[in-house]
Scaffold this motif. Structure first.
Motif, PDB file in Angstrom:
ATOM      1  N   ALA A  10       2.962 -10.584  -6.631  1.00  0.00           N
ATOM      2  CA  ALA A  10       3.633 -11.694  -7.317  1.00  0.00           C
ATOM      3  C   ALA A  10       5.145 -11.659  -7.106  1.00  0.00           C
ATOM      4  O   ALA A  10       5.783 -12.675  -6.796  1.00  0.00           O
ATOM      5  CB  ALA A  10       3.304 -11.642  -8.808  1.00  0.00           C
ATOM      6  N   LYS A  11       5.749 -10.462  -7.261  1.00  0.00           N
ATOM      7  CA  LYS A  11       7.202 -10.343  -7.127  1.00  0.00           C
ATOM      8  C   LYS A  11       7.649 -10.574  -5.684  1.00  0.00           C
ATOM      9  O   LYS A  11       8.669 -11.226  -5.423  1.00  0.00           O
ATOM     10  CB  LYS A  11       7.667  -8.959  -7.603  1.00  0.00           C
ATOM     11  CG  LYS A  11       7.456  -8.706  -9.088  1.00  0.00           C
ATOM     12  CD  LYS A  11       8.245  -9.684  -9.947  1.00  0.00           C
ATOM     13  CE  LYS A  11       8.074  -9.398 -11.431  1.00  0.00           C
ATOM     14  NZ  LYS A  11       8.798 -10.379 -12.281  1.00  0.00           N
ATOM     15  N   PHE A  12       6.903 -10.030  -4.732  1.00  0.00           N
ATOM     16  CA  PHE A  12       7.272 -10.211  -3.324  1.00  0.00           C
ATOM     17  C   PHE A  12       7.153 -11.672  -2.909  1.00  0.00           C
ATOM     18  O   PHE A  12       7.971 -12.190  -2.131  1.00  0.00           O
ATOM     19  CB  PHE A  12       6.403  -9.336  -2.432  1.00  0.00           C
ATOM     20  CG  PHE A  12       6.778  -7.864  -2.499  1.00  0.00           C
ATOM     21  CD1 PHE A  12       7.940  -7.444  -3.124  1.00  0.00           C
ATOM     22  CD2 PHE A  12       5.959  -6.900  -1.906  1.00  0.00           C
ATOM     23  CE1 PHE A  12       8.283  -6.111  -3.170  1.00  0.00           C
ATOM     24  CE2 PHE A  12       6.307  -5.563  -1.947  1.00  0.00           C
ATOM     25  CZ  PHE A  12       7.462  -5.163  -2.580  1.00  0.00           C
ATOM     26  N   ALA A  13       6.117 -12.367  -3.417  1.00  0.00           N
ATOM     27  CA  ALA A  13       5.954 -13.788  -3.098  1.00  0.00           C
ATOM     28  C   ALA A  13       7.127 -14.593  -3.636  1.00  0.00           C
ATOM     29  O   ALA A  13       7.668 -15.479  -2.954  1.00  0.00           O
ATOM     30  CB  ALA A  13       4.632 -14.303  -3.673  1.00  0.00           C
ATOM     31  N   ALA A  14       7.533 -14.258  -4.865  1.00  0.00           N
ATOM     32  CA  ALA A  14       8.678 -14.961  -5.470  1.00  0.00           C
ATOM     33  C   ALA A  14       9.949 -14.664  -4.679  1.00  0.00           C
ATOM     34  O   ALA A  14      10.789 -15.548  -4.479  1.00  0.00           O
ATOM     35  CB  ALA A  14       8.829 -14.523  -6.910  1.00  0.00           C
ATOM     36  N   SER A  37       0.829  -1.210   0.000  1.00  0.00           N
ATOM     37  CA  SER A  37       0.000   0.000   0.000  1.00  0.00           C
ATOM     38  C   SER A  37       0.863   1.258   0.000  1.00  0.00           C
ATOM     39  O   SER A  37       0.568   2.243  -0.695  1.00  0.00           O
ATOM     40  CB  SER A  37      -0.929   0.003   1.224  1.00  0.00           C
ATOM     41  OG  SER A  37      -1.833  -1.092   1.168  1.00  0.00           O
ATOM     42  N   ALA A  38       1.944   1.266   0.775  1.00  0.00           N
ATOM     43  CA  ALA A  38       2.830   2.425   0.843  1.00  0.00           C
ATOM     44  C   ALA A  38       3.556   2.656  -0.496  1.00  0.00           C
ATOM     45  O   ALA A  38       3.713   3.792  -0.952  1.00  0.00           O
ATOM     46  CB  ALA A  38       3.846   2.239   1.965  1.00  0.00           C
ATOM     47  N   LEU A  39       4.002   1.560  -1.120  1.00  0.00           N
ATOM     48  CA  LEU A  39       4.683   1.682  -2.414  1.00  0.00           C
ATOM     49  C   LEU A  39       3.759   2.273  -3.466  1.00  0.00           C
ATOM     50  O   LEU A  39       4.152   3.160  -4.228  1.00  0.00           O
ATOM     51  CB  LEU A  39       5.182   0.308  -2.882  1.00  0.00           C
ATOM     52  CG  LEU A  39       6.481  -0.198  -2.247  1.00  0.00           C
ATOM     53  CD1 LEU A  39       6.734  -1.647  -2.632  1.00  0.00           C
ATOM     54  CD2 LEU A  39       7.657   0.669  -2.696  1.00  0.00           C
ATOM     55  N   ILE A  40       2.506   1.790  -3.503  1.00  0.00           N
ATOM     56  CA  ILE A  40       1.546   2.299  -4.480  1.00  0.00           C
ATOM     57  C   ILE A  40       1.236   3.766  -4.201  1.00  0.00           C
ATOM     58  O   ILE A  40       1.119   4.585  -5.118  1.00  0.00           O
ATOM     59  CB  ILE A  40       0.261   1.454  -4.466  1.00  0.00           C
ATOM     60  CG1 ILE A  40       0.568   0.033  -4.978  1.00  0.00           C
ATOM     61  CG2 ILE A  40      -0.821   2.093  -5.308  1.00  0.00           C
ATOM     62  CD1 ILE A  40      -0.588  -0.931  -4.876  1.00  0.00           C
ATOM     63  N   ALA A  41       1.125   4.122  -2.919  1.00  0.00           N
ATOM     64  CA  ALA A  41       0.815   5.511  -2.562  1.00  0.00           C
ATOM     65  C   ALA A  41       1.920   6.469  -2.994  1.00  0.00           C
ATOM     66  O   ALA A  41       1.656   7.599  -3.418  1.00  0.00           O
ATOM     67  CB  ALA A  41       0.582   5.603  -1.052  1.00  0.00           C
ATOM     68  N   HIS A  42       3.174   6.035  -2.901  1.00  0.00           N
ATOM     69  CA  HIS A  42       4.308   6.915  -3.229  1.00  0.00           C
ATOM     70  C   HIS A  42       4.738   6.833  -4.695  1.00  0.00           C
ATOM     71  O   HIS A  42       5.333   7.785  -5.218  1.00  0.00           O
ATOM     72  CB  HIS A  42       5.500   6.575  -2.332  1.00  0.00           C
ATOM     73  CG  HIS A  42       5.353   7.048  -0.922  1.00  0.00           C
ATOM     74  ND1 HIS A  42       4.651   6.337   0.030  1.00  0.00           N
ATOM     75  CD2 HIS A  42       5.789   8.182  -0.301  1.00  0.00           C
ATOM     76  CE1 HIS A  42       4.675   6.992   1.185  1.00  0.00           C
ATOM     77  NE2 HIS A  42       5.359   8.126   1.002  1.00  0.00           N
ATOM     78  N   HIS A  43       4.497   5.713  -5.365  1.00  0.00           N
ATOM     79  CA  HIS A  43       5.043   5.519  -6.714  1.00  0.00           C
ATOM     80  C   HIS A  43       4.017   5.012  -7.715  1.00  0.00           C
ATOM     81  O   HIS A  43       4.380   4.331  -8.684  1.00  0.00           O
ATOM     82  CB  HIS A  43       6.225   4.538  -6.659  1.00  0.00           C
ATOM     83  CG  HIS A  43       7.310   4.952  -5.702  1.00  0.00           C
ATOM     84  ND1 HIS A  43       8.140   6.020  -5.940  1.00  0.00           N
ATOM     85  CD2 HIS A  43       7.674   4.450  -4.488  1.00  0.00           C
ATOM     86  CE1 HIS A  43       9.001   6.164  -4.936  1.00  0.00           C
ATOM     87  NE2 HIS A  43       8.716   5.220  -4.030  1.00  0.00           N
ATOM     88  N   GLU A  44       2.806   5.323  -7.499  1.00  0.00           N
ATOM     89  CA  GLU A  44       1.762   4.849  -8.410  1.00  0.00           C
ATOM     90  C   GLU A  44       2.001   5.372  -9.834  1.00  0.00           C
ATOM     91  O   GLU A  44       2.375   6.521 -10.037  1.00  0.00           O
ATOM     92  CB  GLU A  44       0.378   5.310  -7.917  1.00  0.00           C
ATOM     93  CG  GLU A  44      -0.773   4.728  -8.731  1.00  0.00           C
ATOM     94  CD  GLU A  44      -2.134   5.126  -8.170  1.00  0.00           C
ATOM     95  OE1 GLU A  44      -3.141   4.544  -8.600  1.00  0.00           O
ATOM     96  OE2 GLU A  44      -2.173   6.028  -7.299  1.00  0.00           O
ATOM     97  N   GLY A  45       1.772   4.481 -10.794  1.00  0.00           N
ATOM     98  CA  GLY A  45       1.946   4.856 -12.189  1.00  0.00           C
ATOM     99  C   GLY A  45       3.271   4.450 -12.785  1.00  0.00           C
ATOM    100  O   GLY A  45       3.427   4.404 -14.008  1.00  0.00           O
ATOM    101  N   ARG A  46       4.251   4.138 -11.951  1.00  0.00           N
ATOM    102  CA  ARG A  46       5.551   3.704 -12.461  1.00  0.00           C
ATOM    103  C   ARG A  46       5.458   2.248 -12.923  1.00  0.00           C
ATOM    104  O   ARG A  46       4.672   1.474 -12.370  1.00  0.00           O
ATOM    105  CB  ARG A  46       6.641   3.824 -11.393  1.00  0.00           C
ATOM    106  CG  ARG A  46       6.974   5.272 -11.029  1.00  0.00           C
ATOM    107  CD  ARG A  46       8.040   5.306  -9.935  1.00  0.00           C
ATOM    108  NE  ARG A  46       8.416   6.670  -9.599  1.00  0.00           N
ATOM    109  CZ  ARG A  46       9.353   7.373 -10.230  1.00  0.00           C
ATOM    110  NH1 ARG A  46      10.014   6.814 -11.237  1.00  0.00           N
ATOM    111  NH2 ARG A  46       9.635   8.597  -9.871  1.00  0.00           N
ATOM    112  N   PRO A  47       6.252   1.852 -13.917  1.00  0.00           N
ATOM    113  CA  PRO A  47       6.213   0.462 -14.389  1.00  0.00           C
ATOM    114  C   PRO A  47       6.484  -0.515 -13.246  1.00  0.00           C
ATOM    115  O   PRO A  47       7.442  -0.361 -12.490  1.00  0.00           O
ATOM    116  CB  PRO A  47       7.335   0.418 -15.441  1.00  0.00           C
ATOM    117  CG  PRO A  47       7.451   1.820 -15.925  1.00  0.00           C
ATOM    118  CD  PRO A  47       7.177   2.680 -14.720  1.00  0.00           C
ATOM    119  N   GLY A  48       5.625  -1.514 -13.110  1.00  0.00           N
ATOM    120  CA  GLY A  48       5.808  -2.544 -12.084  1.00  0.00           C
ATOM    121  C   GLY A  48       5.168  -2.220 -10.753  1.00  0.00           C
ATOM    122  O   GLY A  48       5.024  -3.102  -9.901  1.00  0.00           O
TER     123      GLY A  48
END
Length: 239
Positions: free
Chosen positions: A227-231, A208-219
């Motif tokens: 998915a990436k964090f689970a991997a 949630s924090a990552l999306i709040a600060h960097h929404e719109g960036r690729p990935g």
């Protein structure tokens, strides 16, 4: 001077006075000058007071012949015979006159001996140097065209590649997952004394924090991050 006029004034050989007329830029007065000079090789001091360069240029040519700097002959046939210097049929060849003038009068480039490009060159720059530069330029242009063709082929190849072909190499993928997994362990972990390393308590709060600060960036999307964090967690656990 137009090319047609220049070619009209060019001959395989000239009488010294004819060469001097062209050298002095007096082509349009040639018939008049030749009529006055007649069979003589050098005009008199009072013949052409308006055109002092004419006599000077004739004398320059004779000086060169007397000092064996300029080959001469009779009726276009080269012959090293000093008695010809007083002969009305005395001549100098076009090629010999051009070579002599290039060596001894490099700043003089009369149109009957030199083409337009040669006349525009600085005296210190030879035709051979210009030809070498032109050859180098053509070689560089060919090399550039080859590189541009190869670059365009690479661009097309990359464009044709699907997403699966653009994935990281296995070793790079492992490194990347280890780093992400290690960071997650710190963000959600505690010290040996039980103190949290960060204010994040769950993986959901990190996302949630990552999306709040960097929404719109690729990935940076909820689905991709889960998915990436689970991997990454699986990679760290397996290690």
């Amino acid at each position: 001077m137009r090319r047609s006029d220049r070619l009209h004034n060019c001959r395989t050989f000239y009488r010294p006075i004819e060469a001097a007329i062209r050298w002095s830029g007096l082509d349009r007065f040639e018939s008049r000058i030749l009529e006055v000079v007649g069979a003589r090789n050098i005009p008199g001091p009072e013949d052409f007071p308006r055109w002092p360069m004419l006599r000077l240029n004739v004398e320059r040519i004779f000086d060169a012949m007397r000092n064996r700097e300029l080959p001469y002959g009779r009726a276009g046939i080269t012959c090293d015979n000093p008695s010809l210097l007083d002969d009305g049929e005395l001549t100098v060849r076009h090629v010999d006159l051009r070579a002599w003038m290039t060596r001894f009068y490099p700043s003089h480039k009369p149109a009957f001996l030199f083409d337009d490009i040669e006349r525009q060159l600085h005296p210190a720059i030879s035709v051979e140097a210009v030809q070498a530069l032109l050859a180098d330029r053509e070689a560089l242009r060919t090399q550039l065209a080859t590189y541009q063709s190869e670059l365009e082929a690479l661009r097309k190849e990359i464009k044709r590649q699907g997403p699966s072909e653009r994935t990281l190499a296995p070793r790079s993928e492992t490194t990347y997952l280890n780093i992400v997994g290690g960071l997650l362990t710190l963000l959600l972990g505690k010290s040996p004394s039980g103190t949290p390393y960060s204010s994040f308590e769950t993986l959901e709060s990190v996302i949630s924090a990552l999306i709040a600060h960097h929404e719109g960036r690729p990935g940076i999307s909820e689905r991709t991050l889960w998915a990436k964090f689970a991997a990454a967690k699986r990679q760290v656990s397996a290690a």
